[in-house]
Design a protein around this motif. Structure first.
Motif, PDB file in Angstrom:
ATOM      1  N   HIS A 117      -9.626   6.255  -5.640  1.00 30.97           N
ATOM      2  CA  HIS A 117      -8.515   5.474  -6.201  1.00 30.97           C
ATOM      3  C   HIS A 117      -8.288   5.931  -7.631  1.00 30.97           C
ATOM      4  O   HIS A 117      -9.179   6.474  -8.282  1.00 30.97           O
ATOM      5  CB  HIS A 117      -8.819   3.975  -6.148  1.00 30.97           C
ATOM      6  N   TYR A 135     -10.596   9.737   1.881  1.00 32.25           N
ATOM      7  CA  TYR A 135      -9.472   8.808   1.968  1.00 32.25           C
ATOM      8  C   TYR A 135      -9.077   8.433   0.543  1.00 32.25           C
ATOM      9  O   TYR A 135      -9.891   8.514  -0.377  1.00 32.25           O
ATOM     10  CB  TYR A 135      -9.848   7.538   2.731  1.00 32.25           C
ATOM     11  N   CYS A 136      -7.838   7.975   0.354  1.00 35.24           N
ATOM     12  CA  CYS A 136      -7.427   7.550  -0.986  1.00 35.24           C
ATOM     13  C   CYS A 136      -6.405   6.433  -0.923  1.00 35.24           C
ATOM     14  O   CYS A 136      -5.872   6.110   0.142  1.00 35.24           O
ATOM     15  CB  CYS A 136      -6.889   8.734  -1.793  1.00 35.24           C
ATOM     16  N   THR A 137      -6.125   5.853  -2.089  1.00 31.32           N
ATOM     17  CA  THR A 137      -5.077   4.841  -2.208  1.00 31.32           C
ATOM     18  C   THR A 137      -3.742   5.527  -2.484  1.00 31.32           C
ATOM     19  O   THR A 137      -3.695   6.685  -2.906  1.00 31.32           O
ATOM     20  CB  THR A 137      -5.377   3.874  -3.367  1.00 31.32           C
ATOM     21  N   ALA A 138      -2.667   4.773  -2.284  1.00 32.57           N
ATOM     22  CA  ALA A 138      -1.320   5.327  -2.509  1.00 32.57           C
ATOM     23  C   ALA A 138      -1.106   5.702  -3.976  1.00 32.57           C
ATOM     24  O   ALA A 138      -0.332   6.615  -4.276  1.00 32.57           O
ATOM     25  CB  ALA A 138      -0.267   4.313  -2.066  1.00 32.57           C
ATOM     26  N   GLY A 182      -1.345  11.035  -3.864  1.00 33.17           N
ATOM     27  CA  GLY A 182      -2.115  10.790  -2.650  1.00 33.17           C
ATOM     28  C   GLY A 182      -1.374  11.224  -1.399  1.00 33.17           C
ATOM     29  O   GLY A 182      -1.962  11.787  -0.483  1.00 33.17           O
ATOM     30  N   SER A 183      -0.047  10.989  -1.375  1.00 38.16           N
ATOM     31  CA  SER A 183       0.723  11.385  -0.186  1.00 38.16           C
ATOM     32  C   SER A 183       0.771  12.900  -0.052  1.00 38.16           C
ATOM     33  O   SER A 183       0.684  13.436   1.058  1.00 38.16           O
ATOM     34  CB  SER A 183       2.141  10.801  -0.237  1.00 38.16           C
ATOM     35  N   MET A 186      -2.527  14.036   1.291  1.00 36.09           N
ATOM     36  CA  MET A 186      -2.628  13.871   2.738  1.00 36.09           C
ATOM     37  C   MET A 186      -1.822  14.947   3.456  1.00 36.09           C
ATOM     38  O   MET A 186      -2.268  15.505   4.461  1.00 36.09           O
ATOM     39  CB  MET A 186      -2.165  12.482   3.170  1.00 36.09           C
ATOM     40  N   VAL A 194      -4.015   7.706   3.645  1.00 38.39           N
ATOM     41  CA  VAL A 194      -3.695   7.025   2.394  1.00 38.39           C
ATOM     42  C   VAL A 194      -3.540   5.538   2.679  1.00 38.39           C
ATOM     43  O   VAL A 194      -2.826   5.151   3.612  1.00 38.39           O
ATOM     44  CB  VAL A 194      -2.386   7.572   1.775  1.00 38.39           C
TER      45      VAL A 194
END
Length: 273
Positions: A117, A135-138, A182-183, A186, A194
């Protein structure tokens, strides 16, 4: 749990095989100190040897995952004097020491999931490219920032990122040092998913981690080991390697338990590793 200066370890549920390892210098946006490079491989080795640990979730306290290497650490590494050759030899040893702390992620038999994040910059990218799942946050953002500090990134990003996002993408991100979202991460394959918020990220990662933790530890550690080894091999060499691996590991109690559980329509119960 052992006390560390730069990181912390938590087991949120006593019955869970999921352990959480946090970068823990939130006031410095989790910039990597000298303590981190000493403590991190020790912590990973301790978790690796603990039979209660099935999966490790790597995340960070505070608002950001990692803002890169601490400038004090960088200054101490590059503060050299005396004979040029001896100074260079010492610098090389120091770089290898720093590299080893990141490579400890791959040395650890247990799968490591990065939950990212906020900012993931410079050495933060070195860390996550060594992890098994990301994995990550937006609102997360990334930057291979070293070129802007007049440095060639040397802790693993230039070696690992091309295999994850493709050579062309890795070259562009590393030469420009630009910030990317983040997008975009991905889209390039750097992260697998995300999540809308930190809370959703934590919840989603826990579901994935619990799922992996419920599987055969022999199969999970074997899958990680074979995938990592196969990066260095031709297809034929990789197939030969996994044949040798499974000739030692396939005929296990875990296999019998997995087949039995499927037949009886119940959850399997595997012994610890």
């Amino acid at each position: 749990m052992e006390e560390y200066k730069s990181i912390k370890i938590e087991q949120k549920s006593p019955k869970s095989g999921v352990f959480h390892l946090y970068l823990n210098r939130p006031s410095q946006r989790n910039a990597l100190s000298r303590d981190f490079f000493t403590e991190f491989p020790i912590a990973l080795s301790t978790l690796d040897q603990n039979p209660n640990v099935h999966v490790i979730v790597l995340s960070a306290s505070g608002d950001h995952f990692c803002s890169g290497i601490d400038l004090k650490t960088l200054a101490s590494t590059t503060s050299l004097s005396g004979d040029r050759a001896r100074a260079s030899e010492k610098l090389r040893r120091d770089i290898k020491f720093l590299q080893d702390a990141i490579t400890a992620i791959e040395r650890c038999r247990k799968p490591i999931i990065a939950a990212i994040h906020g900012a993931c910059i410079g050495a933060g990218v070195d860390i996550v490219t060594a992890c098994d799942i990301r994995y990550c946050t937006a609102d997360a953002f990334f930057s291979v920032k070293e070129v802007d500090l007049a440095i060639t990134a040397d802790l693993g990003t230039l070696q690992r990122l091309p295999a994850i996002v493709g050579f062309g993408n890795a070259m562009e991100l590393s030469l420009t040092g630009r910030r990317f979202s983040g997008s975009e991460a991905m889209g390039s394959g750097l992260v697998s998913r995300v999540f809308g918020s930190k809370e959703e990220l934590d919840e989603g990662v826990n579901v994935v981690a619990d799922g992996i933790a419920s599987k055969s530890p022999l199969a999970v550690t074997g899958t990680k080991a074979v995938l990592l080894k196969s990066r260095e091999m031709t297809l034929d060499q990789g197939l030969d390697y996994v044949a040798t691996w499974n000739s030692a590991m396939l005929l296990s109690d875990d296999l019998m338990e997995a087949v039995s559980a499927q037949t009886q329509k119940r959850k399997p119960a595997f012994a610890k590793l």
